[in-house]
Design an enzyme around this catalytic site. Structure first.
Site, PDB file in Angstrom:
ATOM      1  N   ALA A  74      35.988  29.906  38.155  1.00  0.00           N
ATOM      2  CA  ALA A  74      35.371  29.512  39.429  1.00  0.00           C
ATOM      3  C   ALA A  74      36.023  30.335  40.534  1.00  0.00           C
ATOM      4  CB  ALA A  74      35.612  28.023  39.657  1.00  0.00           C
ATOM      5  N   GLY A 113      36.220  28.527  34.329  1.00  0.00           N
ATOM      6  CA  GLY A 113      34.766  28.361  34.309  1.00  0.00           C
ATOM      7  C   GLY A 113      34.089  29.457  33.513  1.00  0.00           C
ATOM      8  N   GLU A 116      34.154  28.361  30.088  1.00  0.00           N
ATOM      9  CA  GLU A 116      33.248  27.191  30.013  1.00  0.00           C
ATOM     10  C   GLU A 116      31.796  27.628  29.952  1.00  0.00           C
ATOM     11  OE1 GLU A 116      35.291  25.347  33.390  1.00  0.00           O
ATOM     12  OE2 GLU A 116      35.529  23.562  32.141  1.00  0.00           O
ATOM     13  N   GLU A 136      43.246  26.361  34.330  1.00  0.00           N
ATOM     14  CA  GLU A 136      43.124  25.503  35.504  1.00  0.00           C
ATOM     15  C   GLU A 136      44.384  24.666  35.752  1.00  0.00           C
ATOM     16  OE1 GLU A 136      40.885  26.014  33.214  1.00  0.00           O
ATOM     17  OE2 GLU A 136      38.861  26.046  34.012  1.00  0.00           O
TER      18      GLU A 136
HETATM   19  N1  T1G Z   1      38.767  33.219  42.314  1.00  0.00           N
HETATM   20  C1  T1G Z   1      38.864  34.013  43.412  1.00  0.00           C
HETATM   21  N2  T1G Z   1      39.607  35.155  43.451  1.00  0.00           N
HETATM   22  C2  T1G Z   1      40.251  35.496  42.323  1.00  0.00           C
HETATM   23  C3  T1G Z   1      40.200  34.720  41.142  1.00  0.00           C
HETATM   24  C4  T1G Z   1      39.407  33.537  41.164  1.00  0.00           C
HETATM   25  N3  T1G Z   1      39.280  32.755  40.080  1.00  0.00           N
HETATM   26  N4  T1G Z   1      40.969  35.338  40.194  1.00  0.00           N
HETATM   27  C5  T1G Z   1      41.469  36.441  40.766  1.00  0.00           C
HETATM   28  N5  T1G Z   1      41.032  36.543  42.039  1.00  0.00           N
HETATM   29  C6  T1G Z   1      41.339  37.631  42.978  1.00  0.00           C
HETATM   30  C7  T1G Z   1      42.822  37.708  43.272  1.00  0.00           C
HETATM   31  O1  T1G Z   1      43.148  36.825  44.336  1.00  0.00           O
HETATM   32  C8  T1G Z   1      42.945  39.176  43.678  1.00  0.00           C
HETATM   33  O2  T1G Z   1      42.425  39.268  44.999  1.00  0.00           O
HETATM   34  C9  T1G Z   1      41.946  39.878  42.765  1.00  0.00           C
HETATM   35  O3  T1G Z   1      41.023  38.850  42.330  1.00  0.00           O
HETATM   36  C10 T1G Z   1      42.592  40.492  41.543  1.00  0.00           C
HETATM   37  O4  T1G Z   1      43.332  39.426  40.936  1.00  0.00           O
HETATM   38  C11 T1G Z   1      35.326  24.910  37.030  1.00  0.00           C
HETATM   39  C12 T1G Z   1      37.571  24.975  38.486  1.00  0.00           C
HETATM   40  C13 T1G Z   1      41.788  37.173  36.194  1.00  0.00           C
HETATM   41  C14 T1G Z   1      43.951  37.402  34.922  1.00  0.00           C
HETATM   42  O5  T1G Z   1      42.690  30.548  37.231  1.00  0.00           O
HETATM   43  O6  T1G Z   1      44.511  34.732  36.338  1.00  0.00           O
HETATM   44  O7  T1G Z   1      37.471  28.008  36.818  1.00  0.00           O
HETATM   45  O8  T1G Z   1      44.545  39.893  46.194  1.00  0.00           O
HETATM   46  O9  T1G Z   1      45.557  40.571  41.230  1.00  0.00           O
HETATM   47  O10 T1G Z   1      46.437  40.877  37.761  1.00  0.00           O
HETATM   48  O11 T1G Z   1      36.836  24.660  35.289  1.00  0.00           O
HETATM   49  O12 T1G Z   1      43.434  37.140  38.589  1.00  0.00           O
HETATM   50  O13 T1G Z   1      42.964  41.653  45.388  1.00  0.00           O
HETATM   51  O14 T1G Z   1      42.312  40.124  47.290  1.00  0.00           O
HETATM   52  O15 T1G Z   1      45.318  38.518  39.745  1.00  0.00           O
HETATM   53  O16 T1G Z   1      44.256  41.889  36.909  1.00  0.00           O
HETATM   54  C15 T1G Z   1      40.223  29.437  36.742  1.00  0.00           C
HETATM   55  C16 T1G Z   1      42.840  33.242  37.992  1.00  0.00           C
HETATM   56  C17 T1G Z   1      39.751  29.136  38.124  1.00  0.00           C
HETATM   57  C18 T1G Z   1      42.016  32.781  36.805  1.00  0.00           C
HETATM   58  C19 T1G Z   1      43.286  39.077  36.659  1.00  0.00           C
HETATM   59  N6  T1G Z   1      40.541  30.856  36.619  1.00  0.00           N
HETATM   60  N7  T1G Z   1      42.963  34.673  37.996  1.00  0.00           N
HETATM   61  O17 T1G Z   1      44.611  39.413  36.918  1.00  0.00           O
HETATM   62  O18 T1G Z   1      44.300  40.738  39.066  1.00  0.00           O
HETATM   63  S1  T1G Z   1      39.445  27.424  38.337  1.00  0.00           S
HETATM   64  C20 T1G Z   1      41.782  31.295  36.913  1.00  0.00           C
HETATM   65  C21 T1G Z   1      43.843  35.301  37.170  1.00  0.00           C
HETATM   66  C22 T1G Z   1      38.081  27.119  37.362  1.00  0.00           C
HETATM   67  C23 T1G Z   1      36.504  25.543  36.345  1.00  0.00           C
HETATM   68  C24 T1G Z   1      37.695  25.683  37.200  1.00  0.00           C
HETATM   69  C25 T1G Z   1      43.950  36.787  37.340  1.00  0.00           C
HETATM   70  C26 T1G Z   1      43.220  37.591  36.260  1.00  0.00           C
HETATM   71  P1  T1G Z   1      43.106  40.306  46.043  1.00  0.00           P
HETATM   72  P2  T1G Z   1      44.734  39.781  40.274  1.00  0.00           P
HETATM   73  P3  T1G Z   1      44.955  40.815  37.631  1.00  0.00           P
END
Ligand code: T1G
Length: 710
Positions: A74, A113, A116, A136
C-alpha cells in the site's frame, strides 16, 4: 518490462495499463519507484481487469509490475488520510472472482498489499531473484487486505505466523517450497505468459486461495496459546506482532469472511495507534536522512572497490566484516603478526558462530574470509579507495596514523576515522587532503549495529559525503550525517542522559530501578546495563579528558569513577554496576555497589528520597530531547528525525516509540518545556531549556514543523 514491440491496446490510467500478447492479456502496474498501491493504481487495476475480461481474445491474464519490482505494498504516504475508493480488499476479491485465470508475475519484492494482491490471483510465479513478504508489522500494523487469511492457506499456519509477525522477506525458492508461489520462471513475462497458456491448455481451475482450507484445517488450534505467549515475549511491548498473530489465529478458528472481518478490526486499532505512527515516522526518517540539503543529489561519487581498515581490534574487525559481507575486498592492517592473527581470529569466530546458527553457509563464510586480507605494512594500503582507522581512542595516535596515511594513500582515497568523539577537523589537519577526510562512527558490534554516524569535517567535500552515504547503504548500514562536535550527536546526547541516571542514584534511586523503568518503557537497556556492556572505562577516559573543562558550579557524581577505580569496567571484567557471574551477560545486583551508592549520597550531603517512575522516565527522556534540540540549533544534526534515526538504530531506542524527538512531539513540546523548566528550577542548570524548544513552543510548532522547514 513489457515487450516494446507489442501494441498497447489501451491506457486505462497513467499507472496501470492493459495489453495483449497473443491470447494472454498483460496488466502492468507502472507507479515508480516501487509500484505502491496508490488510489489511482487500485482504480487502474480494476479498470484493466475489466478490460482483460472483456477481451475475448485473451484466454488468461498476467499481472506484472514495471520497473524494478512487483507491487511493494500500500502507499504508506496515504496512511492517516481518509481512505479513498476503491478499497484494496474489494480490488483483491474482484481479482479472486475473475472468470479467467489470473497469474501474478513477481520480480523484485512483492510486499504487503502487493503480495496480498498476488494472493488474490489464482496462481503466482516469480523469477529466482524475486522475494515476497508481509512486512506490515514493521509499520505497527498488519496485512490488512486478507494477507492474514490467505497466506496461511497457501503456506501453512506456522510459516504464516513466522512471516507475518516478523515481516521477513522470503526468496522465491523458499516461497515455492512453502506453496506461496506455483513456479519459478527464468524470464518474468514470457515465463508468466507461458504458465498462463498452460493453465488454459490444461483446463486448470480458477483456484481461489480463499477456498483452499486444507492447511488451516490441518493445524491444531490447541497450539495457538503457547505460540501466542512466545510472540508476546518477543514483541517486548510492541503491539503489532501480537495483532498479527491474533489475525492469523482467526484463519484457523473462523470461516474465511469472519476471519477477514477479524483482521480488519485488529488492523483499524493498530493503524490508529501511536506505535504505528512512530514506526511510519522512522520508516520515512531513515530515508529522509539520506538527503543532505546543501549536497546536490547528483554529486558524483568515488568508486569503492577496495577497502582497508587500520586496527584489527573488536571495532576494526567488525568494520572489515561489513565490507566482506558486501563483497568488497578489504585489507586489515596491524602492527604485529600476533595482533593481526588475533584480530583475524575474532572475525573467523564471528562468522563461524553465524554459520553454527544456520544463518550463513560455510561456503559463504569462506568467500567472505577470502575477501579479508591481513597486512602488516602501510604500503599494502596504497591501492585502497577508502581507508578507515579504528585504532585506540587517543588523538595523538590517530594523528600519527593520518599523517602516515597522507604519505601512503593514493590520490582520491577516502580517509575515514572511526573515532566516537574526537575532533575530525583536528585529525584532518594532519593531512594535506582534509577534503577527503570524514568520520565514520560505527557502533559496536560494528558488524551488527545498523547505525553509521558520518561526521562531516569543515573541509569534507560533497563528493566524499555522497560517496560515504552511498557506501553506507552498500554495506547495509543506516547512515546519518552529523556535525563535528564532542560526541557528534548520539554520544553527545547520551552524556546528559547518563548524567541524570547517575544523579538519581545519589538522590535516592538504585541502578536496577532506573534500568528497570527504562527497559519496561521499551529501551533495550537502561544507562547502567548499557554502561556495563559498552565498558565503563570508555566513558571514564572521556570524563577524565573533559574534567578540566567541565563546569565547576555543578555537582558531579563520582559513583561511576569509584566503580572504575575498583577495576570494575562492566561485563568485560565480570563486574561493573552489576555482577556478571561466570561470564554471563545477565546483570545481577551487587549489594556492595548499592552500599557504595548510599555512601556517595552521605558524602554529598544528600538525603536519599523515593524517586518515582515518572521522574526517572522524564529526566532520562527529556535530557535526550533538550540536548538533541541543542544539536539542531548548532547545526550538528540536520533534522529532528535524523536524531530519531540515530537513537532507534544505534542506541536501542524502540522504533515503536519513534525516537526522542518524535516522543517530544507526541507528548507535546509545550508540556516537555514546562517539565524542563521545572527541573531547571528544582535541580540545576543542566536543565536550562534549549533555545530552539522555547522558540518552537512560542510559535506553537513541533519538531516535525522544524523538519518541514529544512
Ligand atoms: N509506500 C510509499 N512509498 C514507498 C513505499 C510504500 N509502500 N515503499 C517505498 N517507498 C518509497 C521510499 O520512501 C523511497 O522514497 C522510495 O520508495 C524507494 O524506497 C494493505 C497496509 C520496497 C524493499 O512496508 O521495504 O501494504 O525516499 O529507498 O531500498 O496490507 O522500500 O526515494 O522519496 O526503501 O530499494 C507494506 C516498504 C506497506 C514495503 C525497496 N509494504 N518498502 O527498498 O528503496 S503497508 C512495505 C520497503 C501495506 C496492506 C498494508 C522498501 C523496498 P524516497 P527505498 P529500496
Amino acid at each position: 518490462m513489457p515487450d516494446p514491440t507489442v501494441e498497447v491496446t489501451s491506457f486505462m490510467s497513467t499507472s496501470v495499463r492493459y495489453e495483449r500478447q497473443g491470447d494472454v492479456g498483460v496488466i502492468t502496474v507502472d507507479n515508480p519507484p516501487v509500484n505502491a498501491l496508490s488510489q489511482h493504481v487500485r482504480q487502474g487495476l480494476l479498470d484493466c481487469l475489466a478490460e482483460g475480461l472483456a477481451d475475448d481474445e485473451a484466454k488468461a491474464l498476467v499481472l506484472v509490475g514495471a520497473g524494478r519490482t512487483f507491487i511493494a505494498g500500500a502507499d504508506i504516504r496515504e496512511f492517516g488520510k481518509p481512505l479513498a475508493e476503491p478499497d484494496l480488499n474489494g480490488v483483491i476479491s474482484t481479482y479472486e472472482n475473475a472468470t479467467k485465470p489470473v497469474v501474478a508475475a513477481i520480480h523484485g519484492t512483492a510486499l504487503g498489499g502487493g503480495l496480498e494482491v498476488a494472493l488474490g490471483c489464482h496462481y503466482r510465479v516469480a523469477v529466482a531473484q524475486g522475494k515476497v513478504g508481509l512486512p506490515e508489522v514493521k509499520l505497527g500494523i498488519l496485512p490488512g487486505a486478507g494477507g492474514t487469511q490467505r497466506l496461511p492457506r497457501v503456506a501453512g499456519v506456522e510459516a504464516a505466523i513466522d512471516m507475518i509477525t516478523t515481516g521477513k522477506f522470503v526468496p522465491a525458492g523458499k516461497a515455492l517450497q512453502l506453496g506461496i508461489i506455483d513456479a519459478v520462471v527464468d524470464e518474468l513475462i514470457p515465463g508468466a505468459v507461458a504458465f498462463a497458456r498452460k493453465l488454459v491448455e490444461d483446463g486448470a481451475p480458477l483456484r481461489r486461495v480463499r477456498d483452499m482450507d486444507e492447511k488451516v484445517k490441518a493445524f491444531d488450534a490447541a497450539k495457538l496459546p503457547e505460540i501466542r505467549k512466545q510472540v508476546v515475549k518477543a514483541a517486548r511491548g510492541q503491539m503489532s506482532p501480537v495483532g498479527c498473530f491474533d489475525a492469523v489465529a482467526g484463519a484457523v478458528t473462523l470461516p474465511f469472511d469472519e476471519g477477514l472481518k477479524n483482521e480488519r478490526e485488529i488492523f483499524g486499532g493498530l493503524m490508529a495507534s501511536d506505535q504505528s505512527k512512530a514506526l511510519r515516522h522512522i520508516f520515512f526518517a531513515e530515508r529522509e536522512a539520506l538527503k543532505i540539503p546543501d549536497v546536490p543529489g547528483d554529486t558524483p561519487t568515488l568508486p569503492i572497490r577496495q577497502a582497508a581498515i587500520i586496527g584489527a581490534g573488536t571495532m576494526g574487525g567488525g568494520i572489515a566484516m561489513n565490507f566482506a559481507n558486501a563483497g568488497i575486498p578489504v585489507k586489515v592492517l596491524e602492527m604485529s603478526a600476533d595482533a593481526l592473527e588475533r584480530g583475524l581470529g575474532i572475525i573467523r569466530a564471528n562468522y563461524a558462530a553465524t554459520v553454527s546458527k544456520g544463518r550463513l553457509t560455510q561456503d559463504a563464510m569462506d568467500k567472505r574470509m577470502g575477501l579479508i586480507e591481513g597486512v602488516l605494512d602501510y604500503d599494502a594500503l596504497k591501492d585502497a579507495d577508502i581507508i578507515i582507522e579504528a585504532v585506540f581512542e587517543e588523538m595523538d595516535i590517530k594523528k600519527k596514523v593520518f599523517s602516515t596515511l597522507d604519505a601512503v594513500a593514493k590520490p582520491g582515497a577516502v580517509l575515514a576515522s572511526n573515532t566516537s568523539t574526537l575532533d575530525i577537523d583536528e585529525i584532518a589537519a594532519t593531512t594535506s587532503r582534509p577534503e577527503f577526510v570524514i568520520g565514520t562512527h560505527f557502533f559496536s558490534p560494528a558488524n551488527v549495529m545498523p547505525l553509521l554516524e558520518l561526521v562531516r569535517g569543515a573541509k569534507t567535500s560533497y563528493q566524499v559525503i555522497s560517496t560515504s552515504m552511498k557506501l553506507a547503504k552498500t554495506i547495509g548500514k543506516v547512515p546519518v550525517l552529523v556535525g563535528n562536535c564532542d560526541g557528534f550527536v548520539g554520544n553527545r546526547m547520551l552524556e546528559p542522559y547518563v548524567q541524570q541516571g547517575e544523579l538519581m542514584l545519589v538522590e535516592g534511586a538504585l541502578p536496577a530501578q532506573v534500568d528497570g523503568v527504562l527497559q519496561r518503557w521499551g529501551l533495550a537497556m537502561g544507562p547502567f546495563t548499557m554502561g556495563d556492556m559498552a565498558g565503563l572505562d570508555v566513558s571514564w577516559r572521556i570524563r577524565k579528558r573533559r574534567a578540566a573543562t567541565r563546569r565547576n558550579d555543578l555537582f558531579w557524581p563520582t559513583v561511576s569513577d569509584q566503580i572504575c577505580e575498583m577495576g570494575r569496567f562492566g561485563q568485560k571484567t565480570k563486574a561493573g554496576y552489576y555482577l556478571y557471574e561466570g561470564g554471563s551477560r545477565t546483570p545481577v545486583t551487587d549489594p556492595k555497589i548499592e552500599q557504595l551508592i548510599v555512601e556517595a549520597s552521605k558524602a554529598a550531603g544528600v538525603e536519599r528520597r523515593e524517586i518515582s517512575e515518572d521522574e526517572i522516565l522524564k529526566r532520562s527522556l527529556y535530557a535526550l530531547i533538550n540536548e538533541g534540540a541543542k544539536c539542531l540549533e548548532e547545526g550538528m544534526a540536520i533534522r529532528a528525525s535524523d536524531i530519531d534515526v540515530i537513537y532507534c538504530f544505534g542506541y536501542g531506542f524502540p522504533a515503536w516509540r519513534g525516537g526522542p524527538m518524535f516522543q517530544a512531539d507526541l507528548i507535546g513540546l509545550d508540556k516537555v518545556l514546562a517539565d524542563i523548566k521545572q527541573f531547571h528550577a528544582d535541580l540545576d542548570d543542566r536543565w536550562k531549556p534549549a533555545k530552539l524548544i522555547e522558540t518552537l513552543v512560542a510559535e506553537g510548532k513541533s519538531f516535525a514543523d522544524y523538519d518541514r522547514s529544512r
